[in-house]
Scaffold this motif. Structure first.
Motif, mmCIF file in Angstrom:
data_model
loop_
_atom_site.group_PDB
_atom_site.id
_atom_site.type_symbol
_atom_site.label_atom_id
_atom_site.label_comp_id
_atom_site.label_asym_id
_atom_site.label_seq_id
_atom_site.Cartn_x
_atom_site.Cartn_y
_atom_site.Cartn_z
ATOM 1 N N CYS A 1 6.509 8.375 5.505
ATOM 2 C CA CYS A 1 7.370 7.833 6.555
ATOM 3 C C CYS A 1 6.654 8.072 7.884
ATOM 4 O O CYS A 1 6.642 9.189 8.398
ATOM 5 N N HIS A 2 6.043 7.048 8.422
ATOM 6 C CA HIS A 2 5.206 7.144 9.625
ATOM 7 C C HIS A 2 5.861 6.321 10.722
ATOM 8 O O HIS A 2 6.120 5.125 10.534
ATOM 9 N N HIS A 3 6.133 6.954 11.877
ATOM 10 C CA HIS A 3 6.895 6.262 12.913
ATOM 11 C C HIS A 3 6.731 6.912 14.279
ATOM 12 O O HIS A 3 6.247 8.040 14.395
ATOM 13 N N PHE A 4 7.148 6.182 15.294
ATOM 14 C CA PHE A 4 7.266 6.686 16.657
ATOM 15 C C PHE A 4 8.746 6.776 16.991
ATOM 16 O O PHE A 4 9.533 5.944 16.541
ATOM 17 N N VAL A 5 9.132 7.768 17.787
ATOM 18 C CA VAL A 5 10.483 7.873 18.318
ATOM 19 C C VAL A 5 10.364 7.626 19.819
ATOM 20 O O VAL A 5 9.665 8.359 20.520
ATOM 21 N N GLU A 6 11.015 6.544 20.279
ATOM 22 C CA GLU A 6 10.879 6.110 21.668
ATOM 23 C C GLU A 6 12.235 5.688 22.219
ATOM 24 O O GLU A 6 12.843 4.748 21.705
ATOM 25 N N GLU A 7 12.712 6.411 23.247
ATOM 26 C CA GLU A 7 13.949 6.048 23.958
ATOM 27 C C GLU A 7 15.140 5.868 23.012
ATOM 28 O O GLU A 7 15.923 4.941 23.147
ATOM 29 N N GLY A 8 15.267 6.738 22.014
ATOM 30 C CA GLY A 8 16.397 6.689 21.088
ATOM 31 C C GLY A 8 16.245 5.694 19.954
ATOM 32 O O GLY A 8 17.169 5.491 19.175
ATOM 33 N N LYS A 9 15.063 5.106 19.853
ATOM 34 C CA LYS A 9 14.780 4.163 18.762
ATOM 35 C C LYS A 9 13.640 4.723 17.922
ATOM 36 O O LYS A 9 12.837 5.515 18.384
ATOM 37 N N ILE A 10 13.602 4.275 16.680
ATOM 38 C CA ILE A 10 12.532 4.700 15.782
ATOM 39 C C ILE A 10 11.753 3.452 15.360
ATOM 40 O O ILE A 10 12.333 2.486 14.878
ATOM 41 N N ARG A 11 10.460 3.480 15.645
ATOM 42 C CA ARG A 11 9.575 2.332 15.355
ATOM 43 C C ARG A 11 8.714 2.707 14.156
ATOM 44 O O ARG A 11 7.793 3.510 14.253
ATOM 45 N N PHE A 12 9.044 2.104 13.014
ATOM 46 C CA PHE A 12 8.347 2.401 11.764
ATOM 47 C C PHE A 12 7.039 1.619 11.686
ATOM 48 O O PHE A 12 7.007 0.421 11.971
ATOM 49 N N LEU A 13 5.999 2.303 11.265
ATOM 50 C CA LEU A 13 4.699 1.666 11.099
ATOM 51 C C LEU A 13 4.605 1.048 9.706
ATOM 52 O O LEU A 13 5.423 1.329 8.827
ATOM 53 N N ASN A 14 3.605 0.213 9.509
ATOM 54 C CA ASN A 14 3.497 -0.545 8.257
ATOM 55 C C ASN A 14 3.057 0.282 7.054
ATOM 56 O O ASN A 14 3.058 -0.229 5.941
ATOM 57 N N ASP A 15 2.692 1.555 7.248
ATOM 58 C CA ASP A 15 2.305 2.377 6.098
ATOM 59 C C ASP A 15 3.476 3.176 5.519
ATOM 60 O O ASP A 15 3.273 4.032 4.663
#
Length: 104
Positions: A69-83
């Motif tokens: 589970c690879h992602h960024f947490v930005e401004e209360g949102k979670i942006r999941f990467l394609n891996d």
């Protein structure tokens, strides 16, 4: 006093470990801030429990692609990467609310 709801919470008032619930894999993910233990991974946290931002990315299970589970947490949102292994890979969604009584 009611249950406080937010997107991120501190494990204990005296430590530097925080958690948020991942809507992709359904688990609570934890991170430590720059004051963490020597040698352990550290993140920068903006201190906003309702719109948290962490840097760098969070990569849970990178050695096991079937559970990564690879992602960024930005401004209360979670942006999941394609891996990521789960169905939210490549998408950005709101972090779910968590309360004081949610499981760690």
């Amino acid at each position: 006093m009611g249950i406080k709801i937010r997107k991120c919470r501190q494990n204990h008032p005296d430590d530097n470990e925080y958690h948020y619930k991942c809507p992709g894999c359904g688990y609570m993910h934890g991170f430590k801030t720059n004051e963490g233990s020597p040698g352990s991974p550290k993140w920068t946290f903006n201190g906003d429990y309702e719109k948290p931002t962490l840097t760098p990315s969070m990569n849970v299970g990178p050695k096991t692609p079937k559970s990564q589970c690879h992602h960024f947490v930005e401004e209360g949102k979670i942006r999941f990467l394609n891996d990521c292994w789960h169905s939210l890979k490549g998408q950005t969604v709101e972090l779910p609310d968590i309360g004081d009584d949610d499981d760690w």
